[in-house]
Motif scaffolding. Structure first.
Motif, PDB file in Angstrom:
ATOM      1  N   VAL A 128       0.838  -1.214   0.000  1.00 31.23           N
ATOM      2  CA  VAL A 128       0.000   0.000   0.000  1.00 31.23           C
ATOM      3  C   VAL A 128       0.870   1.260   0.000  1.00 31.23           C
ATOM      4  N   ILE A 129       1.883   1.269   0.852  1.00 37.85           N
ATOM      5  CA  ILE A 129       2.740   2.463   0.942  1.00 37.85           C
ATOM      6  C   ILE A 129       3.531   2.667  -0.355  1.00 37.85           C
ATOM      7  N   LEU A 130       3.985   1.555  -0.935  1.00 35.90           N
ATOM      8  CA  LEU A 130       4.739   1.647  -2.191  1.00 35.90           C
ATOM      9  C   LEU A 130       3.875   2.270  -3.291  1.00 35.90           C
ATOM     10  N   VAL A 131       2.655   1.721  -3.447  1.00 36.19           N
ATOM     11  CA  VAL A 131       1.758   2.243  -4.483  1.00 36.19           C
ATOM     12  C   VAL A 131       1.389   3.696  -4.174  1.00 36.19           C
ATOM     13  N   GLU A 132       1.086   3.954  -2.902  1.00 37.11           N
ATOM     14  CA  GLU A 132       0.710   5.327  -2.510  1.00 37.11           C
ATOM     15  C   GLU A 132       1.843   6.311  -2.832  1.00 37.11           C
ATOM     16  N   GLY A 133       3.073   5.884  -2.489  1.00 33.46           N
ATOM     17  CA  GLY A 133       4.237   6.742  -2.742  1.00 33.46           C
ATOM     18  C   GLY A 133       4.387   7.056  -4.216  1.00 33.46           C
ATOM     19  N   ILE A 134       4.290   6.013  -5.051  1.00 35.16           N
ATOM     20  CA  ILE A 134       4.478   6.224  -6.494  1.00 35.16           C
ATOM     21  C   ILE A 134       3.359   7.110  -7.052  1.00 35.16           C
ATOM     22  N   VAL A 135       2.110   6.793  -6.664  1.00 40.01           N
ATOM     23  CA  VAL A 135       0.971   7.581  -7.171  1.00 40.01           C
ATOM     24  C   VAL A 135       1.106   9.049  -6.746  1.00 40.01           C
ATOM     25  N   LEU A 136       1.450   9.252  -5.471  1.00 42.56           N
ATOM     26  CA  LEU A 136       1.587  10.630  -4.983  1.00 42.56           C
ATOM     27  C   LEU A 136       2.736  11.363  -5.677  1.00 42.56           C
ATOM     28  N   ALA A 137       3.836  10.639  -5.919  1.00 41.78           N
ATOM     29  CA  ALA A 137       4.978  11.269  -6.593  1.00 41.78           C
ATOM     30  C   ALA A 137       4.567  11.741  -7.987  1.00 41.78           C
ATOM     31  N   LEU A 138       3.842  10.867  -8.714  1.00 39.24           N
ATOM     32  CA  LEU A 138       3.407  11.237 -10.068  1.00 39.24           C
ATOM     33  C   LEU A 138       2.393  12.374 -10.018  1.00 39.24           C
ATOM     34  N   LEU A 139       1.509  12.285  -9.034  1.00 46.70           N
ATOM     35  CA  LEU A 139       0.478  13.315  -8.890  1.00 46.70           C
ATOM     36  C   LEU A 139       1.112  14.685  -8.599  1.00 46.70           C
ATOM     37  N   MET A 140       2.087  14.655  -7.706  1.00 44.33           N
ATOM     38  CA  MET A 140       2.757  15.911  -7.334  1.00 44.33           C
ATOM     39  C   MET A 140       3.496  16.515  -8.528  1.00 44.33           C
ATOM     40  N   GLU A 141       4.086  15.634  -9.328  1.00 46.58           N
ATOM     41  CA  GLU A 141       4.790  16.101 -10.524  1.00 46.58           C
ATOM     42  C   GLU A 141       3.821  16.830 -11.445  1.00 46.58           C
TER      43      GLU A 141
END
Lengths: 613, 56
Positions: free
Chosen positions: B27-40
């Motif tokens: 969950v944290i891995l997916v959340e991290g990646i999604v948030l990173a892309l979203l923030m970009e």
């Protein structure tokens, strides 16, 4: 929200705020932030094991977001990161074994805490001393160049000399060659300490990469974050299997830290490397104070001291977050003022008459146009006195443009070339013309077409002389009124042409100089005028942010002479300066700096017009 | 409903710790990646362009 595993009631907003703070600090310092979040969660009611487990999960998510951002900024050295992960993993295992041994003999608690205090305090004090030494050298002028940070140390030089094959080059970290064993050893030692102390180890690894391996601060930050993803993932998994992770709390904190990490990582663009080290040193020194307070709380049974220690670390984190956020916002606003978002495409006019020098102008102009993704027009002026075959010009220029993958519109005008070029250039952002230099006596006295165009120009003009290749740019930033457009264009062109850039300030020689010139060096000028040094540092920062290698030089004397001298000394093949020319009668009487440089320079000259701002 | 969800997670952690560990990391891995892309994406929309920085 109620968290059943830890049995804690906590506000989601509070978790978001903690996440935001630690995100900013993690993005800025390249640490996991365990020494902040764990005590914070503990203060707000999490039992210690849950605080650590939840923190590790939060660190993992936070590091992923921050690493993404640092990767984009070019701050992650993957090769170094992977080698460090291997060394760290072995070191953590060894550290853990020592802890187990100490546990058996019943000495683990105090030994770990005391080493922790010395490590935090020692690292912080050393970094603070290093910063103070750097500042002193800067102030006393022993630091010869204007630099944003000093890379490398005696220790890193020794590490680089370890001659055990295989060796590896780390171009991202600007390390030409280093033994793999040296990296593994540094990874092992930092991993050992991390495993021994039971922490992520970011606060040890980041300075270790800087001082032991000679990695630039921002690369050390990005690479450290990359490593933390792995170490925290393992930690999070192990704690979760023990049921010590509140996944919802961790997920909420990651949301806050995702925003914070962007700000922190972006902040590394606007704060100098040495300043980052200073903030980092201050933070870990205060963290050491908080650990001392905790140790005293245990030794003298004063539980309140432990709570105060927690508040101290929270206060430090809060203040540092505020400071970094403000620096980042200030940096973005300043950058926006100098590099405003371009609303429309740039328009470039390439004037060509089919001669050799005109074709060189087309070639350089096309390279610049490609970099700007600009709209290009090829202008051919037919002089009634001379027979220029338009089709031939079009063919030769078209070949160059095609070779560089640039499309251009063709415009043909008839009349006096200088006058027609000036008329056509009014609607363009940049005019590019070729010049064969002043050959005849008349041209030497009055200037050629290029000089006439520059002296009457209404747009920025690039006069291409002997060669189309540019290997070094010299930008003259004398006149405050025109400095901004010159700086902007110079940085942009250095980025497009991928060449180093030197900014030159010429301090005009006062008319009433006592007897002779003072012959002050760049360093002496910066010592005499601190505001000039600050301006130089700002220029370097701006160039660095745009990915341009730059330096600043000061000279004193007559600007016309000094610019040409400096150009020769550094071997610049493109000079950029502002249009300071007088128009009309004054122009005829005293001429202009730009006209003079265009007339006497043997290399290409870009004269930036006021409207370029 | 939120409270039920938290209880279910607590139950999973007690019944199957390894599964809970995998869920946490996943969950944290997916959340991290999604948030990173979203923030970009957010930064792109805000017009704060991020360029590679040379290190001197």
């Amino acid at each position: 929200m109620y968290l059943p595993l830890a049995g804690v009631e906590i506000s989601g907003w509070l978790l978001l705020a903690i996440g935001f703070c630690v995100g900013v600090l993690a993005g800025f310092f390249g640490i996991g932030g365990g020494f902040i979040v764990t005590p914070a969660l503990n203060i707000f009611g999490f039992p210690m094991a849950y605080a650590i487990g939840t923190d590790l999960s939060q660190i993992m998510g936070n590091s992923i977001v921050a690493t993404f951002k640092h990767r984009k900024l070019g701050n992650v050295d993957l090769r170094l990161g992977i080698l460090m992960v291997i060394g760290t993993a072995l070191g953590v295992e060894a550290g853990k074994e020592v802890v187990i041994y100490l546990e058996e003999i019943g000495a683990v608690g105090s030994v770990v805490r005391i080493i922790y205090i010395f490590l935090l305090g020692g690292t912080g004090a050393y970094m603070l001393f290093d910063y103070w030494k750097f500042k002193r050298e800067e102030e006393t002028g022993r630091e010869k160049k204007v630099v944003t940070e000093r890379v490398g140390s005696r220790l890193s030089e020794m590490v680089h000399r370890i001659n055990l094959p295989p060796r590896v080059s780390l171009p991202t970290s600007r390390i030409a060659s280093i033994s793999i064993w040296a990296i593994l050893l540094v990874g092992f030692v930092t991993g050992f300490l991390a495993g021994f102390l039971g922490v992520g180890g970011g606060f040890i690894r980041m300075p270790a990469m800087i001082y032991a391996l000679g990695v630039p601060t921002t690369i050390a930050i990005g690479t450290d974050l990359f490593e933390i993803i792995f170490s925290s993932a393992i930690g999070a998994f192990l704690y979760a299997t023990e049921g010590r992770v509140e996944i919802v709390a961790a997920a909420v904190m990651v949301c806050g830290s995702a925003i914070g990490a962007q700000i922190g990582a972006l902040g590394t663009r606007y704060v100098r490397g040495m300043k980052i080290r200073f903030y980092f040193a201050l933070t870990i020194l205060l963290a050491a104070v908080s650990v001392v307070m905790k140790q005293l709380a245990v030794s003298f049974s004063i539980p309140a001291l432990s709570t105060y220690a927690g508040y101290l670390i929270l206060g430090v984190a809060g203040l540092m977050t505020l400071n970094i956020t403000l620096s980042t916002v200030k940096g973005v606003v300043e950058e926006r003022a100098v590099f405003p978002a371009v609303k429309r495409k740039m328009r470039i006019l390439l004037a060509s008459g089919g001669s050799e020098h005109a074709l060189r102008a087309v070639r350089l102009g096309a390279r610049i146009a490609r970099g700007y993704n600009a709209e290009v027009t090829l202008l051919v002026v037919r002089d009634p006195k001379e027979e220029i075959p338009v089709a031939r010009v079009q063919r030769s220029a078209g070949k160059v443009l095609k070779e560089l993958g640039v499309q251009a519109e063709l415009t043909v005008r008839e009349g006096n070339p200088a006058r027609e070029i000036l008329k056509a250039a009014r609607d363009y952002d940049l005019l590019v013309i070729g010049s064969h230099g002043t050959k005849s006596v008349a041209e030497r006295l009055l200037g050629d077409n290029a000089t006439r165009i520059v002296e009457n120009m209404s747009t920025s003009t690039l006069v291409v002389k002997r060669k189309a290749e540019v290997t070094r740019i010299l930008a003259c930033v004398n006149l405050p009124k025109y400095r901004e457009p010159v700086v902007m264009r110079a940085i942009e062109l250095a980025r497009i042409l991928k060449v180093p850039l030197e900014f030159l300030y010429v301090l005009p020689e006062p008319l009433m100089y006592p007897i002779r010139r003072l012959h002050l060096s760049s360093r002496e000028i910066m010592e005499l005028y601190p505001e000039k040094r600050e301006a130089a540092e700002r220029l370097l920062e701006m160039a660095r942010r745009e990915g341009v290698e730059a330096s600043v030089k000061f000279r004193e004397g007559i600007p016309e002479e000094e610019i040409l001298l400096e150009k020769r000394e550094i071997g610049a093949d493109l000079v950029i300066l502002g249009d300071s020319g007088w128009r009309g009668v004054m122009g005829e009487l005293i001429g202009s700096l730009s006209g003079h440089i265009v007339k006497h320079s043997r290399v290409s000259v870009l004269v930036v017009h006021r409207k370029a701002s | 409903m939120g409270a039920d969800f938290f209880e279910i997670l607590a139950e999973v952690s007690r019944e199957n710790p390894v599964l809970y560990g995998a869920i946490v990391v996943g969950v944290i891995l997916v959340e991290g990646i999604v948030l990173a892309l979203l923030m970009e994406l957010v930064f792109k929309v805000l017009g704060i362009e991020v360029k590679e920085v040379p290190h001197h």
